[in-house]
Design a protein around this motif. Structure first.
Motif, PDB file in Angstrom:
ATOM      1  N   UNK A 210       0.902  -1.124  -0.057  1.00 33.10           N
ATOM      2  CA  UNK A 210      -0.061  -0.028  -0.038  1.00 33.10           C
ATOM      3  C   UNK A 210       0.793   1.282   0.034  1.00 33.10           C
ATOM      4  N   UNK A 211       0.287   2.243  -0.581  1.00 31.78           N
ATOM      5  CA  UNK A 211       0.950   3.823  -0.479  1.00 31.78           C
ATOM      6  C   UNK A 211      -0.197   4.520  -0.069  1.00 31.78           C
ATOM      7  N   UNK A 212       0.270   5.757   0.391  1.00 29.95           N
ATOM      8  CA  UNK A 212      -0.692   6.884   0.496  1.00 29.95           C
ATOM      9  C   UNK A 212      -1.540   7.174  -0.696  1.00 29.95           C
ATOM     10  N   UNK A 213      -2.782   7.384  -0.382  1.00 32.87           N
ATOM     11  CA  UNK A 213      -3.667   8.022  -1.463  1.00 32.87           C
ATOM     12  C   UNK A 213      -3.016   9.370  -2.160  1.00 32.87           C
ATOM     13  N   UNK A 214      -2.693  10.111  -1.269  1.00 26.79           N
ATOM     14  CA  UNK A 214      -2.027  11.334  -1.710  1.00 26.79           C
ATOM     15  C   UNK A 214      -0.490  11.446  -1.327  1.00 26.79           C
ATOM     16  N   UNK A 215       0.543  10.903  -2.098  1.00 24.88           N
ATOM     17  CA  UNK A 215       1.792  10.709  -1.741  1.00 24.88           C
ATOM     18  C   UNK A 215       2.518  12.089  -1.397  1.00 24.88           C
ATOM     19  N   UNK A 216       2.247  13.080  -2.078  1.00 23.84           N
ATOM     20  CA  UNK A 216       2.991  14.455  -1.704  1.00 23.84           C
ATOM     21  C   UNK A 216       2.369  15.075  -0.673  1.00 23.84           C
ATOM     22  N   UNK A 217       1.315  14.647   0.155  1.00 25.67           N
ATOM     23  CA  UNK A 217       0.753  15.649   1.292  1.00 25.67           C
ATOM     24  C   UNK A 217       1.584  15.241   2.540  1.00 25.67           C
ATOM     25  N   UNK A 218       1.418  16.255   3.420  1.00 25.85           N
ATOM     26  CA  UNK A 218       2.077  16.161   4.628  1.00 25.85           C
ATOM     27  C   UNK A 218       0.956  15.668   5.674  1.00 25.85           C
ATOM     28  N   UNK A 219      -0.450  15.630   5.222  1.00 25.49           N
ATOM     29  CA  UNK A 219      -1.495  15.509   5.867  1.00 25.49           C
ATOM     30  C   UNK A 219      -2.409  14.330   5.557  1.00 25.49           C
ATOM     31  N   UNK A 220      -1.622  12.969   5.486  1.00 26.68           N
ATOM     32  CA  UNK A 220      -2.365  12.008   4.966  1.00 26.68           C
ATOM     33  C   UNK A 220      -3.586  11.404   5.462  1.00 26.68           C
ATOM     34  N   UNK A 221      -3.742  11.984   6.723  1.00 23.53           N
ATOM     35  CA  UNK A 221      -5.075  11.549   7.486  1.00 23.53           C
ATOM     36  C   UNK A 221      -6.167  12.697   7.902  1.00 23.53           C
ATOM     37  N   UNK A 222      -5.892  13.939   7.142  1.00 26.76           N
ATOM     38  CA  UNK A 222      -6.872  15.176   7.062  1.00 26.76           C
ATOM     39  C   UNK A 222      -7.506  14.972   5.627  1.00 26.76           C
ATOM     40  N   UNK A 223      -8.797  15.397   5.791  1.00 22.07           N
ATOM     41  CA  UNK A 223      -9.684  15.545   4.792  1.00 22.07           C
ATOM     42  C   UNK A 223      -9.296  17.123   4.390  1.00 22.07           C
ATOM     43  N   UNK A 224      -8.629  17.434   3.320  1.00 21.56           N
ATOM     44  CA  UNK A 224      -8.334  18.581   2.817  1.00 21.56           C
ATOM     45  C   UNK A 224      -8.296  18.661   1.484  1.00 21.56           C
ATOM     46  N   UNK A 225      -7.769  19.962   0.910  1.00 13.78           N
ATOM     47  CA  UNK A 225      -7.700  20.010  -0.498  1.00 13.78           C
ATOM     48  C   UNK A 225      -6.339  19.645  -1.106  1.00 13.78           C
ATOM     49  N   UNK A 226      -5.659  19.088  -0.384  1.00 18.42           N
ATOM     50  CA  UNK A 226      -4.107  18.705  -0.868  1.00 18.42           C
ATOM     51  C   UNK A 226      -4.291  17.673  -1.884  1.00 18.42           C
ATOM     52  N   UNK A 228      -6.314  17.860  -4.423  1.00 16.64           N
ATOM     53  CA  UNK A 228      -6.419  18.549  -5.936  1.00 16.64           C
ATOM     54  C   UNK A 228      -5.115  19.060  -6.155  1.00 16.64           C
ATOM     55  N   UNK A 229      -4.251  19.609  -5.240  1.00 18.62           N
ATOM     56  CA  UNK A 229      -3.028  20.153  -5.739  1.00 18.62           C
ATOM     57  C   UNK A 229      -2.186  18.850  -6.269  1.00 18.62           C
ATOM     58  N   UNK A 230      -2.480  17.654  -6.011  1.00 20.22           N
ATOM     59  CA  UNK A 230      -1.693  16.414  -6.483  1.00 20.22           C
ATOM     60  C   UNK A 230      -2.163  16.370  -7.790  1.00 20.22           C
ATOM     61  N   UNK A 231      -3.469  16.302  -7.957  1.00 23.59           N
ATOM     62  CA  UNK A 231      -3.986  16.146  -9.313  1.00 23.59           C
ATOM     63  C   UNK A 231      -3.340  17.114 -10.282  1.00 23.59           C
ATOM     64  N   UNK A 232      -3.400  18.095 -10.068  1.00 26.45           N
ATOM     65  CA  UNK A 232      -2.895  19.391 -11.065  1.00 26.45           C
ATOM     66  C   UNK A 232      -1.464  19.185 -11.150  1.00 26.45           C
ATOM     67  N   UNK A 255      -8.883  24.085  -8.873  1.00 26.26           N
ATOM     68  CA  UNK A 255      -8.108  25.001  -8.475  1.00 26.26           C
ATOM     69  C   UNK A 255      -9.169  25.906  -7.223  1.00 26.26           C
ATOM     70  N   UNK A 256     -10.342  25.801  -7.586  1.00 30.66           N
ATOM     71  CA  UNK A 256     -11.162  26.660  -6.562  1.00 30.66           C
ATOM     72  C   UNK A 256     -10.744  26.087  -5.292  1.00 30.66           C
ATOM     73  N   UNK A 257     -10.751  24.266  -4.965  1.00 22.54           N
ATOM     74  CA  UNK A 257     -10.627  23.986  -3.833  1.00 22.54           C
ATOM     75  C   UNK A 257      -9.192  24.091  -3.285  1.00 22.54           C
ATOM     76  N   UNK A 258      -8.411  24.387  -4.135  1.00 24.99           N
ATOM     77  CA  UNK A 258      -6.851  24.522  -3.801  1.00 24.99           C
ATOM     78  C   UNK A 258      -6.920  26.022  -2.920  1.00 24.99           C
TER      79      UNK A 258
END
Length: 300
Positions: A210-226, A228-232, A255-258
């Motif tokens: 397994x890997x983190x769903x959002x690998x670049x985030x520093x908040x892997x257990x927070x529901x936030x807009x990070x 979408x930054x990974x998507x873009x 972009x709005x959510x970021x």
């Protein structure tokens, strides 16, 4: 907190058909503790005999948190036997998980009843390699739109993902024998180290890395807009998630959510309420399960 967060992907996975009448504080007289202890919950049912349940469908294989629902149900049965449905427990636990993970708190109507049928053929979930158009078609069937799809995928800011759900992007994207060109090169290298080329083509979730769903985030257990930054930035794990960067509407929403994370939190709550009203059973429909993993007569 971690236990409640694990219930979030379960509700996001319960997609079906129509909404009937619910009401706020449904258990105010019959079980006042319901919301404090805290869809038709068919995804909770185990397989039995020849019937393969919804939780065994490929998009559902990584779901976790079933034991959390079991514990809540057991406690509620001690206080209010046969009153609070597993479907409402699931919705309430998810609500709490959203709030505890940094999302906006929201009120949800209750009064759901539990379904009595769960078959793998009923699963209409968008798969990880779906196109936006294909995923949107599945959402439209249950009266959700592109805005809802984009917003609910933000739940992928939380938790882990098995390599098997995206390994094709790393080595043989769409049968080309090459990685997905849209995947960030640095992330590709990192993922290839964690997810080797599968030797056995039969997916075994018990040994799949397994890997983190959002690998670049520093908040892997927070529901936030990070997410979408990974998507873009080309750093989304799943092909479906990455495709959000390639349509005007979804890219604009990202972009709005970021730029306005509070907008994301508010819209996510609204989308969850909308999702929670999908395919509910009320009144005398279905039943109130005594055990969330099986229907009351003990067979599917």
């Amino acid at each position: 907190m971690a236990a409640l967060l694990s219930a979030l992907p379960i509700l996001v996975a319960v997609l079906a058909n129509t909404a009937l009448s619910l009401e706020f504080h449904f258990y105010r007289n019959s079980c006042r503790q319901a919301e404090m202890v805290g869809c038709d919950a068919s995804v909770l049912l185990d397989s039995k005999g020849e019937n393969v349940a919804e939780k065994e469908a490929f998009p559902n294989l990584s779901l976790r948190g079933f034991e959390v629902i079991d514990e809540i149900k057991m406690e509620l049965e001690k206080q209010c036997r046969g009153v609070v449905s597993c479907a409402d427990i699931l919705a309430l636990a998810t609500r709490d998980g959203v709030a505890l993970s940094g999302g906006s708190s929201y009120h949800i109507p209750t009064g759901r009843r539990d379904g009595t049928i769960s078959t793998i053929g009923d699963v209409q979930l968008p798969g990880p390699s779906f196109s936006i158009d294909a995923a949107l078609s599945a959402f439209k069937v249950i009266n959700l739109d592109l805005d809802d799809l984009t917003t609910l995928l933000g739940a992928h800011s939380i938790g882990f993902c098995h390599c098997g759900f995206f390994v094709d992007r790393l080595y043989n994207f769409e049968g080309t024998g090459l990685p997905d060109p849209d995947l960030d090169p640095g992330l590709l290298d990192s993922l290839q180290k964690k997810c080797p080329i599968p030797i056995n083509q039969i997916f075994n979730i018990s040994i799949d890395p397994t890997v983190f769903m959002t690998p670049m985030t520093k908040t892997p257990f927070n529901l936030d807009s990070s997410f979408y930054r990974g998507v873009l930035d080309g750093k989304a794990i799943l092909q479906l998630d990455q495709e959000l960067a390639f349509t005007d509407v979804t890219r604009t929403l990202a972009l709005t959510y970021i730029n306005k994370p509070n907008v994301f939190r508010q819209k996510f709550s609204k989308a969850m309420i909308k999702l929670g009203n999908v395919n509910v059973l009320t009144g005398q429909q279905g039943e109130i399960r005594l055990n969330c993993r099986r229907i009351n007569n003990g067979s599917h």
